[in-house]
Scaffold this motif. Structure first.
Motif, PDB file in Angstrom:
ATOM      1  N   ARG A 196      16.219  -4.635   9.276  1.00 33.59           N
ATOM      2  CA  ARG A 196      14.535  -4.987   9.067  1.00 33.59           C
ATOM      3  C   ARG A 196      14.238  -5.594  10.477  1.00 33.59           C
ATOM      4  O   ARG A 196      14.579  -6.591  10.757  1.00 33.59           O
ATOM      5  N   LEU A 197      13.531  -4.683  11.263  1.00 31.16           N
ATOM      6  CA  LEU A 197      12.811  -5.190  12.319  1.00 31.16           C
ATOM      7  C   LEU A 197      11.523  -5.739  12.155  1.00 31.16           C
ATOM      8  O   LEU A 197      10.523  -5.069  11.886  1.00 31.16           O
ATOM      9  N   GLU A 198      11.484  -7.098  12.490  1.00 33.38           N
ATOM     10  CA  GLU A 198      10.122  -7.821  12.224  1.00 33.38           C
ATOM     11  C   GLU A 198       9.312  -7.938  13.287  1.00 33.38           C
ATOM     12  O   GLU A 198       9.697  -8.258  14.398  1.00 33.38           O
ATOM     13  N   GLY A 199       7.928  -8.041  12.983  1.00 31.95           N
ATOM     14  CA  GLY A 199       6.899  -8.210  14.034  1.00 31.95           C
ATOM     15  C   GLY A 199       7.006  -7.249  15.310  1.00 31.95           C
ATOM     16  O   GLY A 199       6.627  -7.517  16.358  1.00 31.95           O
ATOM     17  N   VAL A 200       7.301  -5.919  15.181  1.00 32.50           N
ATOM     18  CA  VAL A 200       7.414  -4.900  16.003  1.00 32.50           C
ATOM     19  C   VAL A 200       6.155  -4.555  16.299  1.00 32.50           C
ATOM     20  O   VAL A 200       5.213  -4.193  15.635  1.00 32.50           O
ATOM     21  N   ILE A 207      -0.073   4.701  19.710  1.00 32.28           N
ATOM     22  CA  ILE A 207      -1.401   4.230  19.185  1.00 32.28           C
ATOM     23  C   ILE A 207      -2.197   5.394  18.761  1.00 32.28           C
ATOM     24  O   ILE A 207      -2.616   6.078  19.745  1.00 32.28           O
ATOM     25  N   GLY A 208      -2.717   5.390  17.281  1.00 26.48           N
ATOM     26  CA  GLY A 208      -3.639   6.588  17.067  1.00 26.48           C
ATOM     27  C   GLY A 208      -2.837   7.692  16.755  1.00 26.48           C
ATOM     28  O   GLY A 208      -3.381   8.692  16.347  1.00 26.48           O
ATOM     29  N   GLU A 209      -1.642   7.893  17.105  1.00 28.03           N
ATOM     30  CA  GLU A 209      -0.770   9.263  16.578  1.00 28.03           C
ATOM     31  C   GLU A 209      -0.069   9.080  15.346  1.00 28.03           C
ATOM     32  O   GLU A 209       0.130   7.968  14.719  1.00 28.03           O
ATOM     33  N   PRO A 210       0.178  10.366  14.543  1.00 32.32           N
ATOM     34  CA  PRO A 210       1.102  10.120  13.352  1.00 32.32           C
ATOM     35  C   PRO A 210       2.533   9.935  13.780  1.00 32.32           C
ATOM     36  O   PRO A 210       3.135   9.966  14.979  1.00 32.32           O
ATOM     37  N   LEU A 211       3.005   9.385  12.816  1.00 27.48           N
ATOM     38  CA  LEU A 211       4.741   9.032  13.093  1.00 27.48           C
ATOM     39  C   LEU A 211       5.491  10.198  13.268  1.00 27.48           C
ATOM     40  O   LEU A 211       6.388  10.273  14.300  1.00 27.48           O
ATOM     41  N   ILE A 249      -0.257   5.526  13.307  1.00 25.30           N
ATOM     42  CA  ILE A 249       0.330   4.351  14.004  1.00 25.30           C
ATOM     43  C   ILE A 249      -0.928   3.543  14.589  1.00 25.30           C
ATOM     44  O   ILE A 249      -1.783   4.123  15.299  1.00 25.30           O
ATOM     45  N   GLU A 250      -0.922   2.483  13.895  1.00 27.71           N
ATOM     46  CA  GLU A 250      -2.219   1.261  14.335  1.00 27.71           C
ATOM     47  C   GLU A 250      -1.811   0.186  15.509  1.00 27.71           C
ATOM     48  O   GLU A 250      -0.438   0.037  15.427  1.00 27.71           O
ATOM     49  N   GLU A 251      -2.474  -0.326  16.065  1.00 28.89           N
ATOM     50  CA  GLU A 251      -2.292  -1.315  17.087  1.00 28.89           C
ATOM     51  C   GLU A 251      -2.213  -2.563  16.504  1.00 28.89           C
ATOM     52  O   GLU A 251      -3.135  -3.326  16.457  1.00 28.89           O
ATOM     53  N   LYS A 252      -1.018  -3.053  15.933  1.00 30.63           N
ATOM     54  CA  LYS A 252      -0.744  -4.008  14.873  1.00 30.63           C
ATOM     55  C   LYS A 252       0.612  -4.133  14.988  1.00 30.63           C
ATOM     56  O   LYS A 252       1.363  -3.518  15.375  1.00 30.63           O
ATOM     57  N   GLU A 253       1.170  -5.388  14.366  1.00 28.85           N
ATOM     58  CA  GLU A 253       2.423  -5.718  14.065  1.00 28.85           C
ATOM     59  C   GLU A 253       3.063  -5.270  13.114  1.00 28.85           C
ATOM     60  O   GLU A 253       2.327  -5.137  12.023  1.00 28.85           O
ATOM     61  N   TYR A 254       4.169  -4.460  12.987  1.00 27.53           N
ATOM     62  CA  TYR A 254       4.925  -3.976  11.740  1.00 27.53           C
ATOM     63  C   TYR A 254       6.163  -4.519  11.291  1.00 27.53           C
ATOM     64  O   TYR A 254       6.959  -5.319  12.324  1.00 27.53           O
ATOM     65  N   ASN A 255       6.631  -4.527  10.137  1.00 29.53           N
ATOM     66  CA  ASN A 255       7.978  -4.989   9.530  1.00 29.53           C
ATOM     67  C   ASN A 255       8.351  -3.638   9.258  1.00 29.53           C
ATOM     68  O   ASN A 255       8.062  -2.962   8.433  1.00 29.53           O
ATOM     69  N   LEU A 256       9.509  -3.043   9.881  1.00 27.81           N
ATOM     70  CA  LEU A 256      10.160  -1.489   9.539  1.00 27.81           C
ATOM     71  C   LEU A 256      11.594  -1.763   9.192  1.00 27.81           C
ATOM     72  O   LEU A 256      12.218  -2.466   9.940  1.00 27.81           O
ATOM     73  N   THR A 257      11.745  -1.503   8.023  1.00 26.39           N
ATOM     74  CA  THR A 257      13.136  -1.390   7.275  1.00 26.39           C
ATOM     75  C   THR A 257      13.645  -0.037   7.356  1.00 26.39           C
ATOM     76  O   THR A 257      13.247   0.987   7.181  1.00 26.39           O
ATOM     77  N   GLY A 258      14.987   0.075   7.607  1.00 26.61           N
ATOM     78  CA  GLY A 258      15.718   1.444   7.648  1.00 26.61           C
ATOM     79  C   GLY A 258      17.167   1.321   8.316  1.00 26.61           C
ATOM     80  O   GLY A 258      17.657   0.359   8.087  1.00 26.61           O
ATOM     81  N   ASP A 276       9.162   1.766   3.665  1.00 20.08           N
ATOM     82  CA  ASP A 276      10.112   1.207   4.735  1.00 20.08           C
ATOM     83  C   ASP A 276       8.831   0.585   5.939  1.00 20.08           C
ATOM     84  O   ASP A 276       9.435  -0.048   6.648  1.00 20.08           O
ATOM     85  N   ILE A 277       7.574   0.980   5.728  1.00 17.97           N
ATOM     86  CA  ILE A 277       6.649   0.769   6.735  1.00 17.97           C
ATOM     87  C   ILE A 277       5.798  -0.209   6.155  1.00 17.97           C
ATOM     88  O   ILE A 277       5.080   0.022   5.182  1.00 17.97           O
ATOM     89  N   GLN A 278       5.701  -1.425   6.671  1.00 13.41           N
ATOM     90  CA  GLN A 278       4.918  -2.543   6.227  1.00 13.41           C
ATOM     91  C   GLN A 278       4.161  -3.329   7.389  1.00 13.41           C
ATOM     92  O   GLN A 278       4.911  -3.366   8.226  1.00 13.41           O
ATOM     93  N   THR A 279       2.787  -3.544   6.861  1.00  6.08           N
ATOM     94  CA  THR A 279       2.272  -4.333   8.052  1.00  6.08           C
ATOM     95  C   THR A 279       2.818  -5.727   8.033  1.00  6.08           C
ATOM     96  O   THR A 279       2.889  -6.296   6.913  1.00  6.08           O
ATOM     97  N   ALA A 280       2.912  -6.350   9.086  1.00  4.12           N
ATOM     98  CA  ALA A 280       3.539  -7.645   9.297  1.00  4.12           C
ATOM     99  C   ALA A 280       2.174  -8.845   8.432  1.00  4.12           C
ATOM    100  O   ALA A 280       0.961  -8.284   8.665  1.00  4.12           O
ATOM    101  N   GLN A 281       2.920  -9.459   8.026  1.00  3.34           N
ATOM    102  CA  GLN A 281       1.648 -10.506   7.188  1.00  3.34           C
ATOM    103  C   GLN A 281       1.019 -11.377   8.310  1.00  3.34           C
ATOM    104  O   GLN A 281       1.389 -11.413   9.598  1.00  3.34           O
ATOM    105  N   PRO A 282      -0.268 -11.647   8.085  1.00  4.11           N
ATOM    106  CA  PRO A 282      -0.955 -12.331   9.116  1.00  4.11           C
ATOM    107  C   PRO A 282      -0.338 -13.555   9.140  1.00  4.11           C
ATOM    108  O   PRO A 282       0.496 -14.203   8.555  1.00  4.11           O
TER     109      PRO A 282
END
Length: 441
Positions: A196-200, A207-211, A249-258, A276-282
């Motif tokens: 789980r990669l946190e705060g990436v 940014i602005g492109e699809p996965l 893909i947005e310009e923000k922090e993500y938590n990615l599991t995989g 597996d794609i989550q926005t990092a909590q505020p």
């Protein structure tokens, strides 16, 4: 008539017998595996050298295969499935992880998540299988053209034994940023493991492109923050067959599991499903704004020792007069103490406060910040420790320097602002505090 009546009685009796019988719900289950006959249980372990578990290891030149008939025992691997092809990013393979390492198993079938879902414990019969690596990624399967090939679906039951019912409780705890060993790509011990990669954050070109695009796979790079203050680059590889490929893909922090994989010396992350794609909590924060009197009903308290001047509320700030003001040329040691604060991320958290200091003699030793994890009701200065030195003293309201809270060894604690003018011969002046915050870096 009597015959008809008899038939009606018999029909009613049968209805009552079968209709009132309570049938239990069918019980489904898969037996727990037990070793049978002469055998050995092998760990995944390193994929090179004699410590590995298979009958043949891919090398140049290839090592000869030991005929199964010459083996006096069966060899097994016991692991849990951590991957899933449900999201379309994995294709004809499952990833297995035990307490030592992870390995990808090549299987010639799609829809594997319906047979070997995430959390399914399995036992792999290793006899006749080979191990190798695809650009440094450990794989296991059949021998095919001197490479690791896929096992035909007709033979799955020969090599794969399902061990009990699948459960997410069987999964290992995902490795997070600072637990992953990124140091040696030539011996990548944490590949094929659940992470789980946190705060990436994705690099700017993503940014602005699809996965991924509909016609080709993409390799976007994320920056993984590490405790050292540096970051590790990891490629997020997404197939054009992935069902979540259109995620923007947005310009923000993500938590990615995989699953952490590798290609050569480049670490890659394989996402499994959209979950597996989550926005990092505020950013977590705790704020105290002293725009009303915090002492008493606000949960804050004061403790005073020498002198008669204490902390008090005035003009939307908590404040303290020192000696040299109104002729108070006496020693002072006064504490302004917070209620209990609960904060989870101590390692990344810091305290900062908005204050104003009226000091003419450039002597700043009297202004201090302390903490305690003690829950005793009786105040004892020995229970308190300095949080660090204040180095920013604005003459008009401004923010102090950031004081890390990583030395606090409990998630519940109290903070105190200490006005400690122990030497009455040194004049001190007023200190006003308008706001205090605890937040993440």
């Amino acid at each position: 008539m009597n015959k008809l009546r008899l038939l009606l009685v018999l029909s009613l009796s049968m209805f009552m017998f079968f209709g009132c019988k309570k049938w239990g719900e069918p019980e489904f289950g898969i037996d727990e595996w037990e070793v049978a006959g002469p055998s050995q249980l092998w760990p995944i372990g390193p994929h090179s050298g004699h410590r590995y578990y298979v009958l043949r290891e891919m090398s140049t030149p290839p090592k000869p295969i030991v005929p199964p008939a010459q083996l006096s025992e069966l060899r097994y691997l016991r692991a849990v499935v951590v991957s899933s092809d449900e999201g379309g990013n994995y294709y004809k393979s499952i990833v297995l992880q035990d307490s030592t390492r992870g390995v990808e198993m090549q299987l010639d079938m799609t829809g594997l998540h319906t047979i070997y879902p995430v959390g399914q414990k399995v036992v792999i019969v290793l006899n006749e299988l080979v191990v190798g690596s695809y650009n440094n990624l450990p794989q296991i399967g059949w021998l095919y053209n001197d490479q690791v090939g896929r096992i035909n679906s007709l033979y799955f039951d020969k090599y794969i034994i399902r061990d009990g019912m699948p459960s997410l409780n069987n999964l290992p705890k995902p490795l997070t940023n600072n637990e992953i060993n990124f140091s040696d790509p030539s011996n990548p011990r944490d590949v094929n493991k659940l992470v789980r990669l946190e705060g990436v954050t994705f690099q700017s070109e993503a940014i602005g492109e699809p996965l991924a695009y509909n016609r080709f796979t993409t390799n976007w790079i994320v920056n993984v923050p590490l405790a050292s203050g540096t970051s590790q680059k990891v490629t997020v590889r997404t197939s054009n067959f992935a069902r979540f490929r259109s995620t923007i893909i947005e310009e923000k922090e993500y938590n990615l599991t995989g699953i952490l994989t590798i290609f050569g010396d480049t670490y890659q992350l394989m996402l499994r499903t959209k979950d597996d794609i989550q926005t990092a909590q505020p950013t977590e924060s705790v704020t105290f704004a002293f725009n009303s009197n915090p002492i008493g009903e606000g949960g804050w308290s004061i403790q005073s020792f020498p002198g008669t001047t204490r902390w008090g509320f005035r003009e939307n700030a908590i404040m303290h007069f020192g000696n040299g003001v109104f002729g108070h040329d006496i020693a002072m040691d006064d504490w302004f103490i917070s209620p209990v604060i609960t904060y989870q991320d101590l390692q990344n958290g810091y305290l900062q406060f908005e204050h104003q200091l009226s000091v003419l003699n450039e002597v700043y030793d009297a202004y201090q910040v302390y903490y305690t994890t003690s829950n005793t009701t009786n105040f004892n200065p020995d229970d308190w420790k300095s949080l660090g030195n204040i180095t920013v003293f604005p003459a008009s309201f401004g923010w102090s320097n950031q004081l890390p809270i990583s030395n606090i060894n409990a998630n519940s604690f109290r903070i105190a602002f200490r006005y400690n003018a122990a030497n009455p011969d040194i004049e001190t002046y007023e200190w006003r505090i308008r706001r205090m915050e605890i937040r993440n870096k």
